[in-house]
Design a protein around this motif. Structure first.
Motif, PDB file in Angstrom:
ATOM      1  N   LEU A  44     -64.681  12.385 -34.460  1.00 12.78           N
ATOM      2  CA  LEU A  44     -64.465  12.053 -35.869  1.00 12.78           C
ATOM      3  C   LEU A  44     -63.220  12.747 -36.427  1.00 12.78           C
ATOM      4  CD1 LEU A  44     -68.121  12.155 -37.277  1.00 12.78           C
ATOM      5  CD2 LEU A  44     -66.709  10.150 -36.825  1.00 12.78           C
ATOM      6  N   LEU A  45     -62.991  13.992 -36.014  1.00 13.95           N
ATOM      7  CA  LEU A  45     -61.802  14.711 -36.488  1.00 13.95           C
ATOM      8  C   LEU A  45     -60.518  14.014 -36.050  1.00 13.95           C
ATOM      9  CD1 LEU A  45     -62.779  18.464 -35.956  1.00 13.95           C
ATOM     10  CD2 LEU A  45     -62.275  17.342 -38.128  1.00 13.95           C
ATOM     11  N   TRP A  46     -60.471  13.598 -34.789  1.00 14.52           N
ATOM     12  CA  TRP A  46     -59.282  12.896 -34.294  1.00 14.52           C
ATOM     13  C   TRP A  46     -59.122  11.534 -34.964  1.00 14.52           C
ATOM     14  CZ3 TRP A  46     -55.234  14.856 -32.228  1.00 14.52           C
ATOM     15  CH2 TRP A  46     -55.316  16.003 -31.431  1.00 14.52           C
ATOM     16  N   ALA A  47     -60.244  10.833 -35.173  1.00 20.78           N
ATOM     17  CA  ALA A  47     -60.174   9.524 -35.816  1.00 20.78           C
ATOM     18  C   ALA A  47     -59.678   9.647 -37.254  1.00 20.78           C
ATOM     19  CB  ALA A  47     -61.546   8.850 -35.777  1.00 20.78           C
ATOM     20  N   LEU A  48     -60.196  10.621 -37.987  1.00 17.16           N
ATOM     21  CA  LEU A  48     -59.775  10.808 -39.382  1.00 17.16           C
ATOM     22  C   LEU A  48     -58.331  11.282 -39.466  1.00 17.16           C
ATOM     23  CD1 LEU A  48     -62.972  12.486 -40.903  1.00 17.16           C
ATOM     24  CD2 LEU A  48     -62.102  10.190 -41.378  1.00 17.16           C
ATOM     25  N   TYR A  49     -57.968  12.238 -38.628  1.00 19.20           N
ATOM     26  CA  TYR A  49     -56.615  12.788 -38.676  1.00 19.20           C
ATOM     27  C   TYR A  49     -55.568  11.725 -38.373  1.00 19.20           C
ATOM     28  CZ  TYR A  49     -52.531  15.565 -37.346  1.00 19.20           C
ATOM     29  OH  TYR A  49     -51.257  16.068 -37.247  1.00 19.20           O
ATOM     30  N   THR A  50     -55.734  11.026 -37.270  1.00 20.30           N
ATOM     31  CA  THR A  50     -54.752  10.005 -36.898  1.00 20.30           C
ATOM     32  C   THR A  50     -54.788   8.817 -37.845  1.00 20.30           C
ATOM     33  OG1 THR A  50     -56.380   9.093 -35.322  1.00 20.30           O
ATOM     34  CG2 THR A  50     -54.762  10.655 -34.459  1.00 20.30           C
ATOM     35  N   SER A  64     -44.837  -2.990 -49.801  1.00 23.50           N
ATOM     36  CA  SER A  64     -45.784  -3.986 -50.290  1.00 23.50           C
ATOM     37  C   SER A  64     -46.867  -4.232 -49.258  1.00 23.50           C
ATOM     38  CB  SER A  64     -45.063  -5.297 -50.597  1.00 23.50           C
ATOM     39  OG  SER A  64     -44.451  -5.821 -49.428  1.00 23.50           O
ATOM     40  N   GLY A  65     -47.999  -4.733 -49.720  1.00 27.84           N
ATOM     41  CA  GLY A  65     -49.100  -5.026 -48.818  1.00 27.84           C
ATOM     42  C   GLY A  65     -50.430  -4.731 -49.476  1.00 27.84           C
ATOM     43  N   ARG A  66     -51.475  -5.347 -48.998  1.00 25.69           N
ATOM     44  CA  ARG A  66     -52.795  -5.153 -49.564  1.00 25.69           C
ATOM     45  C   ARG A  66     -53.398  -3.846 -49.070  1.00 25.69           C
ATOM     46  NH1 ARG A  66     -55.652 -11.133 -48.968  1.00 25.69           N
ATOM     47  NH2 ARG A  66     -54.183 -12.276 -50.326  1.00 25.69           N
ATOM     48  N   ARG A  67     -54.095  -3.178 -49.972  1.00 24.09           N
ATOM     49  CA  ARG A  67     -54.703  -1.904 -49.620  1.00 24.09           C
ATOM     50  C   ARG A  67     -55.796  -2.056 -48.575  1.00 24.09           C
ATOM     51  NH1 ARG A  67     -55.381   1.465 -55.331  1.00 24.09           N
ATOM     52  NH2 ARG A  67     -53.123   1.623 -55.799  1.00 24.09           N
ATOM     53  N   ILE A  68     -56.560  -3.144 -48.669  1.00 25.37           N
ATOM     54  CA  ILE A  68     -57.647  -3.331 -47.711  1.00 25.37           C
ATOM     55  C   ILE A  68     -57.105  -3.570 -46.301  1.00 25.37           C
ATOM     56  CG2 ILE A  68     -57.809  -5.828 -48.122  1.00 25.37           C
ATOM     57  CD1 ILE A  68     -60.861  -5.499 -47.764  1.00 25.37           C
ATOM     58  N   THR A  69     -55.954  -4.231 -46.219  1.00 26.85           N
ATOM     59  CA  THR A  69     -55.322  -4.436 -44.918  1.00 26.85           C
ATOM     60  C   THR A  69     -54.839  -3.114 -44.347  1.00 26.85           C
ATOM     61  OG1 THR A  69     -54.606  -6.643 -45.590  1.00 26.85           O
ATOM     62  CG2 THR A  69     -53.505  -5.663 -43.690  1.00 26.85           C
ATOM     63  N   LEU A  70     -54.235  -2.289 -45.205  1.00 26.08           N
ATOM     64  CA  LEU A  70     -53.762  -0.981 -44.776  1.00 26.08           C
ATOM     65  C   LEU A  70     -54.933  -0.098 -44.348  1.00 26.08           C
ATOM     66  CD1 LEU A  70     -51.503   1.106 -44.461  1.00 26.08           C
ATOM     67  CD2 LEU A  70     -51.791   1.667 -46.888  1.00 26.08           C
ATOM     68  N   PHE A  71     -56.015  -0.134 -45.109  1.00 28.64           N
ATOM     69  CA  PHE A  71     -57.197   0.667 -44.774  1.00 28.64           C
ATOM     70  C   PHE A  71     -57.794   0.229 -43.439  1.00 28.64           C
ATOM     71  CE2 PHE A  71     -61.829   1.175 -44.843  1.00 28.64           C
ATOM     72  CZ  PHE A  71     -61.926   2.547 -45.007  1.00 28.64           C
ATOM     73  N   THR A  72     -57.891  -1.079 -43.226  1.00 27.43           N
ATOM     74  CA  THR A  72     -58.455  -1.600 -41.979  1.00 27.43           C
ATOM     75  C   THR A  72     -57.590  -1.213 -40.778  1.00 27.43           C
ATOM     76  OG1 THR A  72     -59.405  -3.476 -43.175  1.00 27.43           O
ATOM     77  CG2 THR A  72     -59.223  -3.664 -40.778  1.00 27.43           C
ATOM     78  N   ALA A  73     -56.265  -1.358 -40.945  1.00 29.81           N
ATOM     79  CA  ALA A  73     -55.352  -0.997 -39.858  1.00 29.81           C
ATOM     80  C   ALA A  73     -55.421   0.500 -39.559  1.00 29.81           C
ATOM     81  CB  ALA A  73     -53.926  -1.398 -40.224  1.00 29.81           C
ATOM     82  N   SER A  74     -55.540   1.326 -40.605  1.00 27.28           N
ATOM     83  CA  SER A  74     -55.636   2.778 -40.413  1.00 27.28           C
ATOM     84  C   SER A  74     -56.926   3.150 -39.696  1.00 27.28           C
ATOM     85  CB  SER A  74     -55.563   3.495 -41.759  1.00 27.28           C
ATOM     86  OG  SER A  74     -54.368   3.186 -42.434  1.00 27.28           O
ATOM     87  N   LEU A  75     -58.017   2.469 -40.063  1.00 26.61           N
ATOM     88  CA  LEU A  75     -59.297   2.731 -39.416  1.00 26.61           C
ATOM     89  C   LEU A  75     -59.250   2.369 -37.934  1.00 26.61           C
ATOM     90  CD1 LEU A  75     -62.289   3.527 -39.641  1.00 26.61           C
ATOM     91  CD2 LEU A  75     -62.789   1.172 -40.292  1.00 26.61           C
ATOM     92  N   ALA A  81     -57.025   5.820 -31.415  1.00 38.13           N
ATOM     93  CA  ALA A  81     -56.463   7.111 -31.015  1.00 38.13           C
ATOM     94  C   ALA A  81     -57.558   8.065 -30.547  1.00 38.13           C
ATOM     95  CB  ALA A  81     -55.692   7.726 -32.178  1.00 38.13           C
ATOM     96  N   ALA A  82     -58.697   8.076 -31.245  1.00 39.67           N
ATOM     97  CA  ALA A  82     -59.801   8.948 -30.845  1.00 39.67           C
ATOM     98  C   ALA A  82     -60.348   8.544 -29.475  1.00 39.67           C
ATOM     99  CB  ALA A  82     -60.904   8.912 -31.898  1.00 39.67           C
ATOM    100  N   CYS A  83     -60.429   7.250 -29.216  1.00 35.50           N
ATOM    101  CA  CYS A  83     -60.886   6.768 -27.899  1.00 35.50           C
ATOM    102  C   CYS A  83     -59.879   7.161 -26.812  1.00 35.50           C
ATOM    103  CB  CYS A  83     -61.072   5.260 -27.928  1.00 35.50           C
ATOM    104  SG  CYS A  83     -62.485   4.690 -28.905  1.00 35.50           S
ATOM    105  N   ALA A  84     -58.588   7.051 -27.139  1.00 34.71           N
ATOM    106  CA  ALA A  84     -57.555   7.450 -26.187  1.00 34.71           C
ATOM    107  C   ALA A  84     -57.650   8.944 -25.888  1.00 34.71           C
ATOM    108  CB  ALA A  84     -56.171   7.098 -26.730  1.00 34.71           C
ATOM    109  N   LYS A  85     -57.916   9.747 -26.925  1.00 33.04           N
ATOM    110  CA  LYS A  85     -58.082  11.195 -26.720  1.00 33.04           C
ATOM    111  C   LYS A  85     -59.306  11.485 -25.868  1.00 33.04           C
ATOM    112  CE  LYS A  85     -57.112  15.568 -27.544  1.00 33.04           C
ATOM    113  NZ  LYS A  85     -58.236  16.270 -26.916  1.00 33.04           N
ATOM    114  N   THR A  86     -60.371  10.728 -26.058  1.00 32.86           N
ATOM    115  CA  THR A  86     -61.571  10.890 -25.232  1.00 32.86           C
ATOM    116  C   THR A  86     -61.254  10.606 -23.768  1.00 32.86           C
ATOM    117  OG1 THR A  86     -62.955  10.203 -27.104  1.00 32.86           O
ATOM    118  CG2 THR A  86     -63.955  10.156 -24.911  1.00 32.86           C
TER     119      THR A  86
END
Length: 238
Positions: A44-50, A64-75, A81-86
């Motif tokens: 969770l720490l790696w997922a949140l940080y990255t 420009s861009g929709r916030r929900i799109t940015l949030f989804t892409a960030s998630l 990234a967390a899976c790659a670290k695992t």
């Protein structure tokens, strides 16, 4: 170049990542054979940080861009990234298994992977979306003045970690308990030995949190200053 607000978010997130890593899990390393609370918290720490890093960088690069799109892409980026670290940690554990070198490798994994995420975000998002372009060789020249600091931090980090690891018993496992202790009743000397190992493990966790945070901050500042110089040079020649 990133806006001050997003840049401040990246720096604060990096510091917070170091503090939470030390407080919650010690070293955010995921032992593949132990799916416990520490494994989940590290993930969770790696997922949140990255994810937060990606959100801040992307928001600064794309106006420009929709916030929900940015949030989804960030998630998605954070989870990937967390899976790659695992996977990175699992491969390290498979190669080194229960040797004492795994203690040092777990610390270096944090340094290497965190730096790789920062470099990826800079070269794949910030620079391609910026209004300036320059050769990679030009960036290398400008970042040389920070190379000494980065090398000093990495070298000191490795040296201090090795000093701590050398104090561990030869049969210590990454869980912090020596194999001889696990195989015998907990007599007083075994309890004292386990206490010493726990103390050294805490020291290693503190060293990892401090030096990794300083390294990430220095690397990010170096890249941002490089971007600032690129931008000013571009304006100068117009």
């Amino acid at each position: 170049m990133m806006q001050k607000r997003e840049n401040f978010i990246v720096l604060c997130t990096t510091v917070l990542f170091g503090i939470l890593s030390r407080a919650l899990v010690g070293i955010p390393y995921m032992v593949w054979s132990h799916f416990d609370k520490t494994f989940l918290l590290s993930f969770l720490l790696w997922a949140l940080y990255t994810g937060i890093m990606y959100c801040a960088v992307k928001a600064a690069a794309v106006s420009s861009g929709r916030r929900i799109t940015l949030f989804t892409a960030s998630l998605l980026f954070g989870l990937t990234a967390a899976c790659a670290k695992t996977g990175f940690d699992a491969l390290t554990g498979l190669l080194l298994q229960k040797s004492r070198a795994l203690f040092l490798a777990s610390s270096l994994n944090t340094l290497i992977f965190g730096s790789a995420v920062i470099l990826f975000l800079y070269f794949r998002i910030i620079r391609p979306c910026a209004s300036f372009q320059s050769d990679t060789s030009c960036i290398k020249k400008r970042i040389q003045k920070y190379a000494g600091v980065l090398i000093l931090l990495a070298g000191t980090y490795i040296a201090v970690s090795l000093c701590i690891i050398r104090r561990l018993p030869p049969d210590s496992s990454f869980t912090g308990m020596p194999e001889s202790t696990l195989a015998q009743p907990l007599y007083m000397n075994a309890i004292l030995e386990a206490g010493n190992i726990a103390r050294y493990t805490r020291s290693l966790s503190t060293v990892s949190a401090v030096f990794c945070t300083l390294f990430f901050l220095t690397l990010w500042i170096a890249l941002q200053n490089t971007a600032a110089k690129e931008s000013s040079n571009h304006t100068r020649f117009l």
